[in-house]
Design a protein around this motif. Structure first.
Motif, mmCIF file in Angstrom:
data_model
loop_
_atom_site.group_PDB
_atom_site.id
_atom_site.type_symbol
_atom_site.label_atom_id
_atom_site.label_comp_id
_atom_site.label_asym_id
_atom_site.label_seq_id
_atom_site.Cartn_x
_atom_site.Cartn_y
_atom_site.Cartn_z
ATOM 1 N N UNK A 56 -3.111 14.210 -4.406
ATOM 2 C CA UNK A 56 -3.940 13.022 -4.490
ATOM 3 C C UNK A 56 -4.043 12.262 -3.169
ATOM 4 N N UNK A 57 -4.478 11.007 -3.282
ATOM 5 C CA UNK A 57 -4.749 10.201 -2.091
ATOM 6 C C UNK A 57 -3.480 9.930 -1.271
ATOM 7 N N UNK A 58 -2.338 9.761 -1.935
ATOM 8 C CA UNK A 58 -1.095 9.510 -1.193
ATOM 9 C C UNK A 58 -0.765 10.708 -0.316
ATOM 10 N N UNK A 59 -0.880 11.907 -0.909
ATOM 11 C CA UNK A 59 -0.622 13.134 -0.148
ATOM 12 C C UNK A 59 -1.598 13.262 1.014
ATOM 13 N N UNK A 60 -2.841 12.867 0.787
ATOM 14 C CA UNK A 60 -3.845 12.913 1.854
ATOM 15 C C UNK A 60 -3.487 11.947 2.979
ATOM 16 N N UNK A 61 -2.998 10.770 2.621
ATOM 17 C CA UNK A 61 -2.598 9.794 3.638
ATOM 18 C C UNK A 61 -1.455 10.340 4.485
ATOM 19 N N UNK A 62 -0.450 10.904 3.829
ATOM 20 C CA UNK A 62 0.682 11.482 4.560
ATOM 21 C C UNK A 62 0.211 12.616 5.464
ATOM 22 N N UNK A 63 -0.612 13.493 4.924
ATOM 23 C CA UNK A 63 -1.117 14.615 5.712
ATOM 24 C C UNK A 63 -1.916 14.156 6.922
ATOM 25 N N UNK A 64 -2.743 13.140 6.739
ATOM 26 C CA UNK A 64 -3.522 12.600 7.858
ATOM 27 C C UNK A 64 -2.608 12.145 8.993
ATOM 28 N N UNK A 65 -1.548 11.441 8.645
ATOM 29 C CA UNK A 65 -0.636 10.924 9.664
ATOM 30 C C UNK A 65 0.185 12.036 10.301
ATOM 31 N N UNK A 120 7.516 13.459 12.330
ATOM 32 C CA UNK A 120 8.861 13.201 11.814
ATOM 33 C C UNK A 120 9.124 14.036 10.574
ATOM 34 N N UNK A 121 10.390 14.243 10.288
ATOM 35 C CA UNK A 121 10.771 14.946 9.071
ATOM 36 C C UNK A 121 10.638 13.972 7.904
ATOM 37 N N UNK A 122 9.619 14.164 7.085
ATOM 38 C CA UNK A 122 9.337 13.227 6.010
ATOM 39 C C UNK A 122 9.878 13.777 4.698
ATOM 40 N N UNK A 123 10.856 13.100 4.159
ATOM 41 C CA UNK A 123 11.354 13.445 2.842
ATOM 42 C C UNK A 123 10.888 12.390 1.865
ATOM 43 N N UNK A 124 11.830 11.574 1.424
ATOM 44 C CA UNK A 124 11.479 10.463 0.544
ATOM 45 C C UNK A 124 10.640 9.457 1.320
ATOM 46 N N UNK A 125 9.629 8.925 0.659
ATOM 47 C CA UNK A 125 8.724 7.989 1.333
ATOM 48 C C UNK A 125 9.302 6.574 1.282
ATOM 49 N N UNK A 126 10.308 6.344 2.085
ATOM 50 C CA UNK A 126 10.892 5.018 2.227
ATOM 51 C C UNK A 126 10.030 4.176 3.163
ATOM 52 N N UNK A 127 10.346 2.904 3.249
ATOM 53 C CA UNK A 127 9.637 2.041 4.200
ATOM 54 C C UNK A 127 9.806 2.561 5.617
ATOM 55 N N UNK A 128 11.009 2.990 5.985
ATOM 56 C CA UNK A 128 11.240 3.522 7.317
ATOM 57 C C UNK A 128 10.413 4.776 7.565
ATOM 58 N N UNK A 129 10.325 5.642 6.550
ATOM 59 C CA UNK A 129 9.529 6.864 6.708
ATOM 60 C C UNK A 129 8.057 6.532 6.945
ATOM 61 N N UNK A 130 7.529 5.575 6.216
ATOM 62 C CA UNK A 130 6.135 5.181 6.423
ATOM 63 C C UNK A 130 5.928 4.595 7.825
ATOM 64 N N UNK A 131 6.869 3.787 8.270
ATOM 65 C CA UNK A 131 6.732 3.209 9.613
ATOM 66 C C UNK A 131 6.750 4.308 10.683
ATOM 67 N N UNK A 132 7.602 5.313 10.491
ATOM 68 C CA UNK A 132 7.628 6.421 11.458
ATOM 69 C C UNK A 132 6.318 7.176 11.456
ATOM 70 N N UNK A 192 0.800 -1.226 0.000
ATOM 71 C CA UNK A 192 0.000 0.000 0.000
ATOM 72 C C UNK A 192 0.831 1.273 0.000
ATOM 73 N N UNK A 193 2.065 1.201 0.470
ATOM 74 C CA UNK A 193 2.839 2.410 0.752
ATOM 75 C C UNK A 193 3.848 2.686 -0.360
ATOM 76 N N UNK A 194 3.553 3.656 -1.226
ATOM 77 C CA UNK A 194 4.424 3.936 -2.371
ATOM 78 C C UNK A 194 5.636 4.777 -1.977
ATOM 79 N N UNK A 195 6.569 4.902 -2.897
ATOM 80 C CA UNK A 195 7.783 5.654 -2.649
ATOM 81 C C UNK A 195 7.703 7.119 -3.028
#
Length: 366
Positions: A333-342, A351-363, A323-326
């Protein structure tokens, strides 16, 4: 638990426990189980110097009256990477703490795995009872761990059975804590296995760290860092492991920003689900369809060896990566909405979110 080769189905903190558990474990006064690594070796790593741990009393398959396996036991010619904690869930939290009851649990599990699932033997390598008795699960597991260089392939973690040693803990730990006897025996068993293999403390995991399952229960899962601390104490290692990030488990009835973010991510995949932060029927259906599309089998965790609980549609460690894209495109769009919600849910601690890595999504999700 998860299937054996040939099937490929998926098969709070208690203060002072580390110190008391370590005192119950026999530590060798001389030598190390594995040669000391370089001074900069991470705490808890295989290359770090560690104490020997005496083998605890473990009842063999012969002692509990196991059936013969229906086919040859597979021995992996390498050390396992992970030690994985499970709970049996059924037959529940028995107050029969006897050795005979522990042996019966092993026979029940083996019968269910062989007759119900069609496996060749018990799926787990070891079983730990509420009375504090440790028993061998799959044949040859005890013998092979003693060698310290190979491990018996079990059937307890979907798609990872060549990497893991699985320990079934008798009982259901979604709401109540484990008995002290079970906890102490678990610490002793994990410490011995970790000493034999040089297992990194960070690689003491729960079943849900690999598959979308409740196992080993919210309460026991919540004590895994305490378990790592106790094992590290027994091995003479610092268990200061830094940041350990895991995918959350969402299931029907879950609510909140994690669910809302998951719904945005599902919509980005083309699923028609509401964005209401409630893990309802349509969200469950979408997760199950996503799992089917990627050949991640629906399952009832087979550790729950008599349970009727259906874990179809649970969203956990094997679904989040789908589900979690890079990247966040398209913008807005929806990905931006998901990030904003979190990010909004962090309330100033984002957290400081740059590139959407797996670690960034987990944080973001933790």
């Amino acid at each position: 638990m998860a299937p054996q080769p040939g099937f490929d189905r998926r098969s709070l903190l208690r203060g002072g426990a580390a110190a008391t558990a370590a005192s119950a474990i026999g530590l060798g006064a001389a030598g190390t189980a594995h040669a000391a690594g370089p001074a900069a070796a991470p705490a808890g790593s295989r290359s770090a110097a560690r104490a020997k741990v005496a083998e605890p009393r473990i009842y063999s398959t012969e002692e509990w009256g196991a059936r013969a396996p229906s086919s040859a036991i597979v021995v992996e010619d390498h050390r396992p990477t992970f030690i994985v904690v499970h709970h049996t869930a059924e037959p529940g939290n028995s107050e029969d703490y006897s050795l005979e009851h522990a042996k019966k649990i092993c026979r029940d599990i083996q019968n269910f795995h062989m007759d119900g699932n069609g496996w060749s033997d018990s799926g787990q390598q070891f079983t730990n009872s509420r009375g504090g008795f440790r028993l061998e699960g799959r044949h040859r597991s005890l013998e092979v761990v003693r060698g310290g260089t190979q491990h018996v392939q079990g059937a307890n973690v979907g798609n990872h059975n060549s990497e893991v040693i699985g320990i079934e803990n008798e009982g259901l730990y979604t709401e109540v804590d484990v008995p002290q006897a079970l906890w102490d025996s678990l610490v002793q068993l994990v410490a011995w296995i970790a000493a034999q293999y040089g297992t990194d403390l960070a690689n003491i995991k729960g079943h849900r760290d690999f598959n979308s399952t409740e196992c080993p229960g919210e309460v026991l899962y919540g004590r895994l860092q305490e378990l790592r601390d106790a094992v590290g104490n027994a091995l003479g290692l610092s268990s200061s492991l830094g940041e350990l990030l895991n995918w959350p488990l969402l299931k029907p009835g879950s609510v909140g920003p994690q669910v809302r973010a998951a719904q945005h991510l599902l919509r980005a995949k083309g699923y028609s689900v509401p964005v209401d932060g409630i893990f309802g029927t349509s969200t469950k259906r979408a997760v199950a369809e996503l799992a089917d599309t990627h050949n991640i089998d629906r399952h009832t965790c087979s550790a729950m060896h008599h349970s009727k609980v259906d874990e179809t549609g649970f969203l956990g460690s094997d679904i989040w990566p789908l589900l979690t894209p890079g990247d966040r495109r398209p913008e807005g769009g929806e990905i931006e909405e998901a990030v904003g919600t979190l990010l909004r849910s962090k309330r100033g601690k984002a957290p400081d979110v740059g590139e959407l890595t797996e670690t960034a999504w987990k944080r973001l999700l933790n």
